[in-house]
Write a protein that holds these residues in place. Structure first.
Motif, PDB file in Angstrom:
ATOM      1  N   ALA A   1       9.373  64.871 -14.059  1.00 22.00           N
ATOM      2  CA  ALA A   1      10.781  65.191 -14.267  1.00 22.00           C
ATOM      3  C   ALA A   1      11.431  64.231 -15.253  1.00 22.00           C
ATOM      4  CB  ALA A   1      11.536  65.159 -12.941  1.00 22.00           C
ATOM      5  N   ASN A   2      12.461  64.739 -15.916  1.00 22.71           N
ATOM      6  CA  ASN A   2      13.349  63.952 -16.760  1.00 22.71           C
ATOM      7  C   ASN A   2      14.730  64.017 -16.110  1.00 22.71           C
ATOM      8  OD1 ASN A   2      15.403  63.409 -18.801  1.00 22.71           O
ATOM      9  ND2 ASN A   2      13.724  63.405 -20.278  1.00 22.71           N
ATOM     10  N   LEU A   3      15.177  62.878 -15.571  1.00 24.97           N
ATOM     11  CA  LEU A   3      16.426  62.856 -14.814  1.00 24.97           C
ATOM     12  C   LEU A   3      17.654  63.044 -15.696  1.00 24.97           C
ATOM     13  CD1 LEU A   3      15.651  59.938 -12.326  1.00 24.97           C
ATOM     14  CD2 LEU A   3      15.539  62.396 -11.886  1.00 24.97           C
ATOM     15  N   ASP A   4      17.621  62.499 -16.904  1.00 23.13           N
ATOM     16  CA  ASP A   4      18.776  62.629 -17.795  1.00 23.13           C
ATOM     17  C   ASP A   4      19.035  64.077 -18.172  1.00 23.13           C
ATOM     18  OD1 ASP A   4      19.263  59.926 -17.757  1.00 23.13           O
ATOM     19  OD2 ASP A   4      18.033  59.508 -19.527  1.00 23.13           O
ATOM     20  N   HIS A   5      17.968  64.813 -18.465  1.00 22.63           N
ATOM     21  CA  HIS A   5      18.113  66.220 -18.834  1.00 22.63           C
ATOM     22  C   HIS A   5      18.134  67.156 -17.623  1.00 22.63           C
ATOM     23  CE1 HIS A   5      16.264  65.240 -23.054  1.00 22.63           C
ATOM     24  NE2 HIS A   5      17.535  64.885 -22.949  1.00 22.63           N
ATOM     25  N   LYS A   6      17.862  66.580 -16.439  1.00 24.83           N
ATOM     26  CA  LYS A   6      17.836  67.363 -15.190  1.00 24.83           C
ATOM     27  C   LYS A   6      16.802  68.490 -15.283  1.00 24.83           C
ATOM     28  CE  LYS A   6      22.723  66.399 -14.324  1.00 24.83           C
ATOM     29  NZ  LYS A   6      24.061  66.957 -14.066  1.00 24.83           N
ATOM     30  N   VAL A   7      15.607  68.101 -15.743  1.00 25.32           N
ATOM     31  CA  VAL A   7      14.514  69.052 -15.946  1.00 25.32           C
ATOM     32  C   VAL A   7      13.279  68.567 -15.193  1.00 25.32           C
ATOM     33  CG1 VAL A   7      12.993  70.136 -17.635  1.00 25.32           C
ATOM     34  CG2 VAL A   7      15.379  69.724 -18.212  1.00 25.32           C
ATOM     35  N   GLY A   8      12.615  69.471 -14.489  1.00 23.12           N
ATOM     36  CA  GLY A   8      11.368  69.153 -13.796  1.00 23.12           C
ATOM     37  C   GLY A   8      10.286  70.146 -14.142  1.00 23.12           C
ATOM     38  N   GLN A   9       9.055  69.816 -13.808  1.00 21.92           N
ATOM     39  CA  GLN A   9       7.917  70.682 -14.114  1.00 21.92           C
ATOM     40  C   GLN A   9       6.897  70.593 -12.996  1.00 21.92           C
ATOM     41  OE1 GLN A   9       5.682  69.567 -17.606  1.00 21.92           O
ATOM     42  NE2 GLN A   9       4.795  71.587 -17.862  1.00 21.92           N
TER      43      GLN A   9
ATOM     44  N   GLU B   1       9.439  56.160 -23.790  1.00 15.89           N
ATOM     45  CA  GLU B   1       8.799  56.855 -24.914  1.00 15.89           C
ATOM     46  C   GLU B   1       8.242  58.212 -24.503  1.00 15.89           C
ATOM     47  OE1 GLU B   1       8.154  53.746 -24.005  1.00 15.89           O
ATOM     48  OE2 GLU B   1       9.104  52.611 -25.634  1.00 15.89           O
ATOM     49  N   GLU B   2       7.880  58.358 -23.246  1.00 18.61           N
ATOM     50  CA  GLU B   2       7.329  59.629 -22.772  1.00 18.61           C
ATOM     51  C   GLU B   2       8.405  60.671 -22.499  1.00 18.61           C
ATOM     52  OE1 GLU B   2       3.768  59.087 -19.940  1.00 18.61           O
ATOM     53  OE2 GLU B   2       4.997  57.314 -19.587  1.00 18.61           O
ATOM     54  N   GLN B   3       9.676  60.232 -22.507  1.00 16.04           N
ATOM     55  CA  GLN B   3      10.811  61.100 -22.175  1.00 16.04           C
ATOM     56  C   GLN B   3      10.665  61.685 -20.771  1.00 16.04           C
ATOM     57  OE1 GLN B   3      11.846  63.915 -25.239  1.00 16.04           O
ATOM     58  NE2 GLN B   3      11.620  62.418 -26.878  1.00 16.04           N
ATOM     59  N   LEU B   4      10.094  60.886 -19.885  1.00 19.12           N
ATOM     60  CA  LEU B   4       9.965  61.230 -18.473  1.00 19.12           C
ATOM     61  C   LEU B   4      10.453  60.055 -17.645  1.00 19.12           C
ATOM     62  CD1 LEU B   4       6.393  62.834 -18.272  1.00 19.12           C
ATOM     63  CD2 LEU B   4       8.557  64.040 -17.992  1.00 19.12           C
ATOM     64  N   ASP B   5      10.850  60.338 -16.417  1.00 14.62           N
ATOM     65  CA  ASP B   5      11.265  59.274 -15.515  1.00 14.62           C
ATOM     66  C   ASP B   5      10.242  59.008 -14.419  1.00 14.62           C
ATOM     67  OD1 ASP B   5      14.027  58.447 -16.410  1.00 14.62           O
ATOM     68  OD2 ASP B   5      14.284  60.615 -16.277  1.00 14.62           O
TER      69      ASP B   5
ATOM     70  N   VAL C   1       5.938  77.967 -21.983  1.00 17.21           N
ATOM     71  CA  VAL C   1       5.571  77.246 -20.763  1.00 17.21           C
ATOM     72  C   VAL C   1       4.108  77.500 -20.412  1.00 17.21           C
ATOM     73  CG1 VAL C   1       6.109  76.955 -18.302  1.00 17.21           C
ATOM     74  CG2 VAL C   1       7.947  77.352 -19.943  1.00 17.21           C
ATOM     75  N   GLY C   2       3.576  78.640 -20.852  1.00 18.56           N
ATOM     76  CA  GLY C   2       2.190  78.979 -20.544  1.00 18.56           C
ATOM     77  C   GLY C   2       1.198  78.624 -21.625  1.00 18.56           C
ATOM     78  N   VAL C   3       1.683  78.111 -22.774  1.00 28.39           N
ATOM     79  CA  VAL C   3       0.742  77.821 -23.863  1.00 28.39           C
ATOM     80  C   VAL C   3       0.821  76.378 -24.352  1.00 28.39           C
ATOM     81  CG1 VAL C   3       0.755  80.215 -24.647  1.00 28.39           C
ATOM     82  CG2 VAL C   3       2.344  78.597 -25.677  1.00 28.39           C
ATOM     83  N   ALA C   4       1.953  75.721 -24.184  1.00 27.90           N
ATOM     84  CA  ALA C   4       2.104  74.360 -24.704  1.00 27.90           C
ATOM     85  C   ALA C   4       1.298  73.375 -23.862  1.00 27.90           C
ATOM     86  CB  ALA C   4       3.579  73.956 -24.718  1.00 27.90           C
ATOM     87  N   GLU C   5       0.447  72.603 -24.517  1.00 26.06           N
ATOM     88  CA  GLU C   5      -0.392  71.638 -23.805  1.00 26.06           C
ATOM     89  C   GLU C   5       0.273  70.275 -23.696  1.00 26.06           C
ATOM     90  OE1 GLU C   5      -3.993  71.709 -26.018  1.00 26.06           O
ATOM     91  OE2 GLU C   5      -4.633  73.660 -25.252  1.00 26.06           O
ATOM     92  N   GLU C   6       1.400  70.074 -24.374  1.00 27.40           N
ATOM     93  CA  GLU C   6       2.124  68.813 -24.322  1.00 27.40           C
ATOM     94  C   GLU C   6       3.346  68.963 -23.429  1.00 27.40           C
ATOM     95  OE1 GLU C   6       1.039  66.055 -25.578  1.00 27.40           O
ATOM     96  OE2 GLU C   6      -0.696  66.975 -26.558  1.00 27.40           O
ATOM     97  N   THR C   7       3.510  68.020 -22.502  1.00 23.87           N
ATOM     98  CA  THR C   7       4.629  68.068 -21.558  1.00 23.87           C
ATOM     99  C   THR C   7       5.972  68.052 -22.272  1.00 23.87           C
ATOM    100  OG1 THR C   7       3.339  66.985 -19.830  1.00 23.87           O
ATOM    101  CG2 THR C   7       5.724  66.859 -19.644  1.00 23.87           C
ATOM    102  N   LYS C   8       6.086  67.260 -23.327  1.00 27.30           N
ATOM    103  CA  LYS C   8       7.353  67.128 -24.042  1.00 27.30           C
ATOM    104  C   LYS C   8       7.827  68.477 -24.575  1.00 27.30           C
ATOM    105  CE  LYS C   8       9.567  64.605 -27.838  1.00 27.30           C
ATOM    106  NZ  LYS C   8      10.094  65.834 -28.474  1.00 27.30           N
ATOM    107  N   GLU C   9       6.914  69.284 -25.105  1.00 30.70           N
ATOM    108  CA  GLU C   9       7.291  70.596 -25.635  1.00 30.70           C
ATOM    109  C   GLU C   9       7.884  71.478 -24.549  1.00 30.70           C
ATOM    110  OE1 GLU C   9       4.560  72.646 -28.379  1.00 30.70           O
ATOM    111  OE2 GLU C   9       3.257  70.904 -28.143  1.00 30.70           O
ATOM    112  N   VAL C  10       7.245  71.458 -23.389  1.00 31.88           N
ATOM    113  CA  VAL C  10       7.695  72.308 -22.289  1.00 31.88           C
ATOM    114  C   VAL C  10       9.077  71.876 -21.796  1.00 31.88           C
ATOM    115  CG1 VAL C  10       7.200  73.082 -19.936  1.00 31.88           C
ATOM    116  CG2 VAL C  10       5.336  72.815 -21.575  1.00 31.88           C
ATOM    117  N   LEU C  11       9.261  70.569 -21.605  1.00 31.70           N
ATOM    118  CA  LEU C  11      10.539  70.074 -21.090  1.00 31.70           C
ATOM    119  C   LEU C  11      11.668  70.274 -22.100  1.00 31.70           C
ATOM    120  CD1 LEU C  11       9.471  66.801 -19.217  1.00 31.70           C
ATOM    121  CD2 LEU C  11       9.752  69.115 -18.326  1.00 31.70           C
ATOM    122  N   ASP C  12      11.375  70.112 -23.373  1.00 31.00           N
ATOM    123  CA  ASP C  12      12.398  70.345 -24.399  1.00 31.00           C
ATOM    124  C   ASP C  12      12.816  71.811 -24.418  1.00 31.00           C
ATOM    125  OD1 ASP C  12      12.416  67.720 -25.122  1.00 31.00           O
ATOM    126  OD2 ASP C  12      11.152  67.955 -26.897  1.00 31.00           O
TER     127      ASP C  12
END
Length: 389
Positions: A94-102, A170-174, A50-61
Protein backbone atom coordinates in the motif's frame (compact mmCIF):
# COMPACT_ATOMS: atom_id res chain seq x y z
CA UNK A 1 -23.19 10.38 8.45
CA UNK A 2 -20.03 10.67 6.39
CA UNK A 3 -19.87 8.57 3.24
CA UNK A 4 -16.60 7.02 2.11
CA UNK A 5 -16.32 5.59 -1.39
CA UNK A 6 -13.88 2.74 -1.94
CA UNK A 7 -12.98 1.42 -5.39
CA UNK A 8 -11.91 -2.09 -6.36
CA UNK A 9 -9.83 -2.11 -9.55
CA UNK A 10 -9.37 -5.66 -10.82
CA UNK A 11 -7.67 -7.43 -13.66
CA UNK A 12 -9.95 -9.29 -16.12
CA UNK A 13 -11.23 -12.84 -15.57
CA UNK A 14 -10.79 -14.36 -12.07
CA UNK A 15 -9.94 -11.10 -10.21
CA UNK A 16 -12.98 -9.39 -11.72
CA UNK A 17 -15.20 -12.29 -10.63
CA UNK A 18 -13.85 -12.13 -7.06
CA UNK A 19 -14.23 -8.33 -6.95
CA UNK A 20 -17.89 -8.62 -7.93
CA UNK A 21 -18.46 -11.08 -5.09
CA UNK A 22 -16.72 -8.86 -2.54
CA UNK A 23 -18.40 -5.67 -3.65
CA UNK A 24 -21.63 -6.60 -1.87
CA UNK A 25 -19.97 -7.82 1.33
CA UNK A 26 -17.21 -5.31 2.05
CA UNK A 27 -19.38 -2.31 3.13
CA UNK A 28 -20.76 -4.28 6.08
CA UNK A 29 -17.31 -5.55 7.09
CA UNK A 30 -15.76 -2.08 6.77
CA UNK A 31 -18.52 -0.68 8.95
CA UNK A 32 -18.18 -3.44 11.54
CA UNK A 33 -14.38 -3.61 11.78
CA UNK A 34 -13.21 -0.10 10.85
CA UNK A 35 -15.79 2.63 11.53
CA UNK A 36 -19.48 1.99 12.18
CA UNK A 37 -20.26 5.71 12.19
CA UNK A 38 -19.36 5.95 8.51
CA UNK A 39 -21.39 4.92 5.48
CA UNK A 40 -19.24 2.80 3.19
CA UNK A 41 -19.78 2.45 -0.55
CA UNK A 42 -17.76 -0.01 -2.64
CA UNK A 43 -17.60 0.10 -6.44
CA UNK A 44 -15.73 -2.05 -8.93
CA UNK A 45 -14.11 -1.55 -12.30
CA UNK A 46 -11.90 -3.67 -14.56
CA UNK A 47 -8.62 -2.37 -15.97
CA UNK A 48 -6.32 -4.39 -18.22
CA UNK A 49 -3.14 -2.70 -16.93
CA UNK A 50 -3.70 -4.28 -13.51
CA UNK A 51 -3.49 -7.67 -15.24
CA UNK A 52 -0.44 -7.01 -17.41
CA UNK A 53 1.90 -4.60 -15.61
CA UNK A 54 4.75 -6.45 -13.90
CA UNK A 55 5.91 -3.39 -11.95
CA UNK A 56 4.04 -2.41 -8.78
CA UNK A 57 4.56 1.30 -9.41
CA UNK A 58 2.68 1.15 -12.73
CA UNK A 59 -0.30 -0.53 -11.14
CA UNK A 60 -0.51 1.84 -8.17
CA UNK A 61 -0.12 4.93 -10.37
CA UNK A 62 -2.89 3.72 -12.66
CA UNK A 63 -5.12 2.93 -9.67
CA UNK A 64 -4.49 6.40 -8.23
CA UNK A 65 -5.54 8.00 -11.53
CA UNK A 66 -8.72 5.92 -11.61
CA UNK A 67 -9.41 6.92 -8.00
CA UNK A 68 -9.26 10.59 -8.93
CA UNK A 69 -11.44 10.10 -12.01
CA UNK A 70 -14.11 8.22 -10.04
CA UNK A 71 -13.92 10.51 -6.99
CA UNK A 72 -13.10 7.61 -4.68
CA UNK A 73 -11.42 8.17 -1.32
CA UNK A 74 -9.57 4.84 -1.38
CA UNK A 75 -8.78 2.19 -3.98
CA UNK A 76 -7.57 -1.41 -3.76
CA UNK A 77 -6.27 -3.36 -6.76
CA UNK A 78 -6.84 -7.07 -7.32
CA UNK A 79 -4.31 -8.64 -9.67
CA UNK A 80 -3.72 -12.21 -10.84
CA UNK A 81 0.01 -11.53 -11.18
CA UNK A 82 2.53 -12.33 -8.44
CA UNK A 83 4.31 -9.47 -6.70
CA UNK A 84 7.99 -9.94 -5.83
CA UNK A 85 10.14 -8.18 -3.24
CA UNK A 86 13.67 -9.40 -3.81
CA UNK A 87 13.13 -13.18 -3.54
CA UNK A 88 10.07 -12.99 -1.33
CA UNK A 89 6.44 -13.25 -2.39
CA UNK A 90 4.25 -10.25 -1.57
CA UNK A 91 0.62 -10.78 -0.53
CA UNK A 92 -0.30 -7.10 -0.55
CA UNK A 93 1.16 -3.60 -0.34
CA UNK A 94 0.00 0.00 0.00
CA UNK A 95 0.83 3.66 -0.49
CA UNK A 96 -0.69 5.60 2.41
CA UNK A 97 -0.30 9.06 0.88
CA UNK A 98 -2.23 8.10 -2.24
CA UNK A 99 -4.60 5.84 -0.25
CA UNK A 100 -3.95 2.99 -2.68
CA UNK A 101 -3.48 -0.72 -1.90
CA UNK A 102 -2.85 -3.85 -3.93
CA UNK A 103 -3.59 -7.55 -3.36
CA UNK A 104 -2.02 -10.43 -5.31
CA UNK A 105 -4.46 -13.33 -5.74
CA UNK A 106 -1.85 -15.98 -6.75
CA UNK A 107 -0.19 -15.58 -3.34
CA UNK A 108 -3.22 -17.34 -1.83
CA UNK A 109 -2.36 -20.54 -3.68
CA UNK A 110 -4.61 -23.06 -5.36
CA UNK A 111 -7.79 -22.10 -3.50
CA UNK A 112 -8.02 -18.28 -3.32
CA UNK A 113 -11.49 -18.31 -1.71
CA UNK A 114 -12.99 -14.87 -1.59
CA UNK A 115 -13.39 -15.16 2.21
CA UNK A 116 -9.60 -15.30 2.62
CA UNK A 117 -9.09 -12.43 0.20
CA UNK A 118 -11.74 -10.44 2.04
CA UNK A 119 -9.71 -10.68 5.26
CA UNK A 120 -6.61 -9.10 3.77
CA UNK A 121 -8.69 -6.41 2.04
CA UNK A 122 -10.30 -5.47 5.35
CA UNK A 123 -6.89 -5.37 7.09
CA UNK A 124 -5.42 -3.34 4.23
CA UNK A 125 -8.32 -0.92 4.40
CA UNK A 126 -7.84 -0.55 8.17
CA UNK A 127 -4.28 0.61 7.65
CA UNK A 128 -5.20 2.92 4.78
CA UNK A 129 -8.01 4.46 6.85
CA UNK A 130 -6.18 4.89 10.14
CA UNK A 131 -2.66 5.68 8.87
CA UNK A 132 -3.19 7.72 5.70
CA UNK A 133 -1.18 10.90 5.81
CA UNK A 134 0.99 9.75 8.69
CA UNK A 135 4.77 9.64 8.36
CA UNK A 136 5.88 6.04 8.03
CA UNK A 137 9.43 4.96 8.74
CA UNK A 138 11.25 3.55 5.69
CA UNK A 139 12.85 0.89 7.87
CA UNK A 140 11.23 -2.39 8.87
CA UNK A 141 8.67 -1.66 11.51
CA UNK A 142 6.14 -3.64 13.45
CA UNK A 143 3.58 -1.17 14.71
CA UNK A 144 0.91 -2.62 16.91
CA UNK A 145 -1.79 -2.39 14.27
CA UNK A 146 0.63 -3.78 11.70
CA UNK A 147 1.37 -6.76 13.93
CA UNK A 148 -2.31 -7.47 14.39
CA UNK A 149 -2.92 -7.19 10.65
CA UNK A 150 -0.03 -9.56 9.88
CA UNK A 151 -1.40 -12.09 12.38
CA UNK A 152 -4.92 -11.91 10.94
CA UNK A 153 -3.60 -12.28 7.39
CA UNK A 154 -1.23 -15.07 8.42
CA UNK A 155 -4.18 -17.15 9.65
CA UNK A 156 -5.38 -17.33 6.04
CA UNK A 157 -2.13 -18.98 4.92
CA UNK A 158 -1.72 -22.54 6.13
CA UNK A 159 1.89 -23.60 6.76
CA UNK A 160 3.02 -20.03 6.02
CA UNK A 161 3.97 -17.07 8.15
CA UNK A 162 3.24 -13.54 6.98
CA UNK A 163 5.40 -10.58 7.91
CA UNK A 164 4.78 -6.85 7.59
CA UNK A 165 7.70 -4.86 6.17
CA UNK A 166 8.17 -1.15 5.73
CA UNK A 167 9.28 0.25 2.38
CA UNK A 168 11.59 3.02 1.31
CA UNK A 169 10.32 6.32 -0.16
CA UNK A 170 12.02 5.49 -3.48
CA UNK A 171 9.67 2.54 -3.91
CA UNK A 172 6.62 4.82 -3.48
CA UNK A 173 5.27 2.31 -0.98
CA UNK A 174 4.80 2.48 2.77
CA UNK A 175 4.51 -1.19 3.69
CA UNK A 176 4.01 -4.66 2.31
CA UNK A 177 2.97 -8.09 3.60
CA UNK A 178 5.30 -10.88 2.57
CA UNK A 179 5.33 -14.67 2.94
CA UNK A 180 8.42 -15.48 4.98
CA UNK A 181 9.28 -18.82 3.35
CA UNK A 182 10.66 -18.47 -0.18
CA UNK A 183 9.86 -22.05 -1.12
CA UNK A 184 6.29 -22.06 0.17
CA UNK A 185 5.71 -18.60 -1.27
CA UNK A 186 6.89 -19.67 -4.72
CA UNK A 187 4.79 -22.83 -4.65
CA UNK A 188 1.79 -20.74 -3.68
CA UNK A 189 2.08 -18.38 -6.63
CA UNK A 190 2.82 -21.25 -9.00
CA UNK A 191 -0.35 -23.12 -8.04
CA UNK A 192 -2.24 -19.84 -7.68
CA UNK A 193 -1.47 -18.78 -11.25
CA UNK A 194 -2.43 -22.25 -12.46
CA UNK A 195 -5.76 -21.95 -10.62
CA UNK A 196 -6.28 -18.49 -12.16
CA UNK A 197 -6.03 -20.09 -15.62
CA UNK A 198 -9.12 -22.19 -14.74
CA UNK A 199 -8.00 -25.46 -16.37
CA UNK A 200 -11.43 -27.05 -15.78
CA UNK A 201 -12.98 -24.54 -18.21
CA UNK A 202 -10.72 -25.86 -20.99
CA UNK A 203 -12.31 -29.32 -21.14
CA UNK A 204 -14.91 -28.24 -23.69
CA UNK A 205 -12.18 -26.65 -25.79
CA UNK A 206 -10.42 -30.04 -25.87
CA UNK A 207 -13.47 -32.00 -27.00
CA UNK A 208 -11.87 -32.96 -30.33
CA UNK A 209 -8.90 -34.40 -28.51
CA UNK A 210 -11.20 -36.21 -26.07
CA UNK A 211 -13.24 -37.76 -28.87
CA UNK A 212 -10.12 -38.87 -30.76
CA UNK A 213 -8.68 -40.37 -27.57
CA UNK A 214 -11.92 -42.24 -26.95
CA UNK A 215 -12.04 -43.51 -30.52
CA UNK A 216 -8.38 -44.61 -30.33
CA UNK A 217 -8.95 -46.41 -27.04
CA UNK A 218 -12.06 -48.12 -28.38
CA UNK A 219 -10.12 -49.28 -31.44
CA UNK A 220 -7.27 -50.63 -29.27
CA UNK A 221 -9.74 -52.58 -27.13
CA UNK A 222 -10.83 -54.60 -30.20
CA UNK A 223 -7.54 -56.52 -30.11
CA UNK A 224 -6.90 -59.22 -27.47
CA UNK A 225 -3.48 -57.98 -26.33
CA UNK A 226 -4.73 -55.08 -24.14
CA UNK A 227 -7.10 -57.50 -22.37
CA UNK A 228 -4.27 -59.91 -21.56
CA UNK A 229 -1.93 -57.09 -20.55
CA UNK A 230 -4.51 -55.58 -18.20
CA UNK A 231 -4.63 -58.85 -16.26
CA UNK A 232 -0.84 -59.23 -16.21
CA UNK A 233 0.04 -55.61 -15.33
CA UNK A 234 0.48 -54.65 -11.70
CA UNK A 235 -1.04 -51.40 -10.33
CA UNK A 236 2.44 -49.88 -10.21
CA UNK A 237 2.97 -50.53 -13.91
CA UNK A 238 -0.46 -49.07 -14.71
CA UNK A 239 0.37 -45.94 -12.71
CA UNK A 240 3.61 -45.57 -14.64
CA UNK A 241 1.75 -45.93 -17.93
CA UNK A 242 -0.79 -43.30 -16.83
CA UNK A 243 1.95 -40.82 -15.99
CA UNK A 244 3.71 -41.57 -19.26
CA UNK A 245 0.55 -40.94 -21.28
CA UNK A 246 -0.32 -37.70 -19.45
CA UNK A 247 3.20 -36.26 -19.59
CA UNK A 248 3.55 -37.41 -23.20
CA UNK A 249 0.45 -35.48 -24.25
CA UNK A 250 1.50 -32.40 -22.25
CA UNK A 251 4.96 -32.38 -23.83
CA UNK A 252 3.52 -32.87 -27.31
CA UNK A 253 1.04 -29.99 -26.90
CA UNK A 254 3.70 -27.61 -25.53
CA UNK A 255 6.21 -28.10 -28.31
CA UNK A 256 3.82 -28.64 -31.21
CA UNK A 257 2.02 -25.36 -30.41
CA UNK A 258 5.07 -23.31 -29.34
CA UNK A 259 3.80 -22.72 -25.81
CA UNK A 260 7.26 -22.79 -24.21
CA UNK A 261 8.78 -19.33 -23.95
CA UNK A 262 12.38 -19.54 -25.12
CA UNK A 263 15.28 -17.55 -23.65
CA UNK A 264 15.57 -14.12 -25.21
CA UNK A 265 16.69 -10.63 -24.32
CA UNK A 266 13.05 -9.60 -23.95
CA UNK A 267 11.60 -9.99 -20.48
CA UNK A 268 13.18 -11.14 -17.22
CA UNK A 269 14.25 -14.73 -16.68
CA UNK A 270 12.26 -14.90 -13.42
CA UNK A 271 9.00 -14.19 -15.25
CA UNK A 272 9.85 -16.46 -18.17
CA UNK A 273 10.53 -19.42 -15.87
CA UNK A 274 7.40 -18.72 -13.85
CA UNK A 275 5.18 -18.56 -16.93
CA UNK A 276 6.69 -21.72 -18.41
CA UNK A 277 6.10 -23.66 -15.19
CA UNK A 278 2.57 -22.28 -14.98
CA UNK A 279 1.93 -23.39 -18.56
CA UNK A 280 3.20 -26.87 -17.76
CA UNK A 281 1.05 -27.17 -14.63
CA UNK A 282 -2.02 -25.78 -16.40
CA UNK A 283 -1.70 -28.24 -19.27
CA UNK A 284 -1.00 -31.11 -16.88
CA UNK A 285 -4.21 -30.24 -15.00
CA UNK A 286 -6.21 -30.09 -18.24
CA UNK A 287 -4.85 -33.40 -19.53
CA UNK A 288 -5.37 -35.05 -16.14
CA UNK A 289 -9.02 -33.92 -16.07
CA UNK A 290 -9.36 -35.13 -19.64
CA UNK A 291 -7.90 -38.48 -18.52
CA UNK A 292 -10.53 -38.77 -15.78
CA UNK A 293 -13.34 -38.02 -18.25
CA UNK A 294 -12.01 -40.72 -20.60
CA UNK A 295 -11.73 -43.18 -17.72
CA UNK A 296 -15.38 -42.63 -16.77
CA UNK A 297 -16.50 -42.95 -20.41
CA UNK A 298 -14.60 -46.21 -20.90
CA UNK A 299 -15.79 -47.56 -17.55
CA UNK A 300 -19.41 -46.92 -18.48
CA UNK A 301 -18.93 -48.46 -21.94
CA UNK A 302 -17.12 -51.56 -20.65
CA UNK A 303 -19.64 -52.12 -17.86
CA UNK A 304 -22.57 -51.99 -20.29
CA UNK A 305 -21.10 -53.70 -23.35
CA UNK A 306 -18.66 -56.31 -22.03
CA UNK A 307 -20.32 -59.30 -20.32
CA UNK A 308 -18.24 -61.43 -17.91
CA UNK A 309 -18.25 -64.31 -20.38
CA UNK A 310 -16.55 -62.23 -23.08
CA UNK A 311 -13.94 -61.00 -20.60
CA UNK A 312 -13.27 -64.59 -19.55
CA UNK A 313 -12.83 -65.70 -23.16
CA UNK A 314 -10.51 -62.83 -24.04
CA UNK A 315 -8.25 -63.13 -20.98
CA UNK A 316 -8.55 -66.84 -20.12
CA UNK A 317 -9.25 -65.86 -16.53
CA UNK A 318 -10.48 -68.73 -14.39
CA UNK A 319 -13.89 -68.14 -12.86
CA UNK A 320 -16.03 -65.05 -13.17
CA UNK A 321 -13.91 -61.88 -13.55
CA UNK A 322 -14.22 -59.41 -10.67
CA UNK A 323 -14.80 -55.67 -11.01
CA UNK A 324 -11.08 -55.11 -10.42
CA UNK A 325 -10.33 -56.74 -13.78
CA UNK A 326 -12.69 -54.29 -15.48
CA UNK A 327 -11.03 -51.36 -13.74
CA UNK A 328 -7.56 -52.48 -14.85
CA UNK A 329 -8.72 -52.92 -18.44
CA UNK A 330 -10.34 -49.48 -18.46
CA UNK A 331 -7.21 -48.02 -16.88
CA UNK A 332 -4.97 -49.51 -19.58
CA UNK A 333 -7.23 -48.53 -22.49
CA UNK A 334 -7.53 -44.98 -21.16
CA UNK A 335 -3.74 -44.64 -21.09
CA UNK A 336 -3.40 -45.98 -24.64
CA UNK A 337 -6.18 -43.69 -25.82
CA UNK A 338 -4.55 -40.66 -24.21
CA UNK A 339 -1.22 -41.41 -25.87
CA UNK A 340 -2.88 -41.77 -29.26
CA UNK A 341 -4.98 -38.65 -28.64
CA UNK A 342 -1.86 -36.53 -28.34
CA UNK A 343 -1.66 -36.60 -32.13
CA UNK A 344 -5.14 -35.09 -32.17
CA UNK A 345 -3.86 -31.86 -30.66
CA UNK A 346 -2.73 -30.99 -34.16
CA UNK A 347 -6.40 -30.66 -35.08
CA UNK A 348 -6.68 -27.62 -32.80
CA UNK A 349 -5.27 -24.27 -33.90
CA UNK A 350 -2.28 -22.81 -32.07
CA UNK A 351 -4.27 -19.71 -31.04
CA UNK A 352 -7.08 -21.81 -29.60
CA UNK A 353 -4.72 -23.92 -27.49
CA UNK A 354 -2.93 -20.78 -26.30
CA UNK A 355 -6.20 -19.08 -25.35
CA UNK A 356 -7.24 -21.93 -23.06
CA UNK A 357 -3.74 -22.39 -21.62
CA UNK A 358 -2.36 -18.89 -21.17
CA UNK A 359 -3.53 -16.32 -18.67
CA UNK A 360 -4.46 -12.82 -19.83
CA UNK A 361 -0.97 -11.54 -18.97
CA UNK A 362 0.80 -14.45 -20.66
CA UNK A 363 -1.04 -13.76 -23.91
CA UNK A 364 -0.11 -10.09 -23.74
CA UNK A 365 3.50 -11.01 -23.02
CA UNK A 366 3.58 -13.47 -25.94
CA UNK A 367 2.35 -10.87 -28.42
CA UNK A 368 4.61 -8.12 -27.03
CA UNK A 369 7.72 -10.28 -27.35
CA UNK A 370 6.67 -11.37 -30.84
CA UNK A 371 6.17 -7.77 -31.95
CA UNK A 372 9.52 -6.68 -30.49
CA UNK A 373 11.36 -9.53 -32.18
CA UNK A 374 9.66 -8.80 -35.52
CA UNK A 375 10.61 -5.14 -35.20
CA UNK A 376 14.23 -6.08 -34.53
CA UNK A 377 14.28 -8.43 -37.52
CA UNK A 378 13.06 -5.60 -39.75
CA UNK A 379 15.73 -3.27 -38.44
CA UNK A 380 18.45 -5.88 -38.93
CA UNK A 381 17.49 -6.75 -42.52
CA UNK A 382 20.36 -5.52 -44.73
CA UNK A 383 19.55 -3.13 -47.52
CA UNK A 384 19.79 -4.72 -50.97
CA UNK A 385 23.08 -4.15 -52.74
CA UNK A 386 23.08 -1.55 -55.45
CA UNK A 387 24.87 -2.61 -58.60
CA UNK A 388 26.08 -0.24 -61.25
CA UNK A 389 25.29 -1.24 -64.81
Amino acid sequence: METIRVGLVSAPNLPAYIAEQLCQELPDYFSEEIDNETSWEVETTVDTLVGVAEETKEVLDKANNIKKEQNWEYVICLTDLPIFFKKKIVVGNANLDHKVGQVSIPAFGVMPMHKRIRVIMVELMKELYHNSGEQVSPKEHTLENGKDAAKNIGRQFFFSRVRRLGASPEEQLDFRYIIRSRVIGYLRILFGMTFANRPWDALLSFKKITMLSFASGAYVSIFPNPWVLSVAYSPLRLIFLSLLSILGMVTWIIFSHNLWEKPSQHGKKRWRDLYNRTTFLTLTSIVFLNYLVLFIMFLAAMSLLVPPELFQIRTQVEGSPSFVYYLKLVWLVTSFGTLAGAIGTGLESEDRIRNVTYSFRQQQRYYEIGEEENEEDKNEDPEPEKRCT
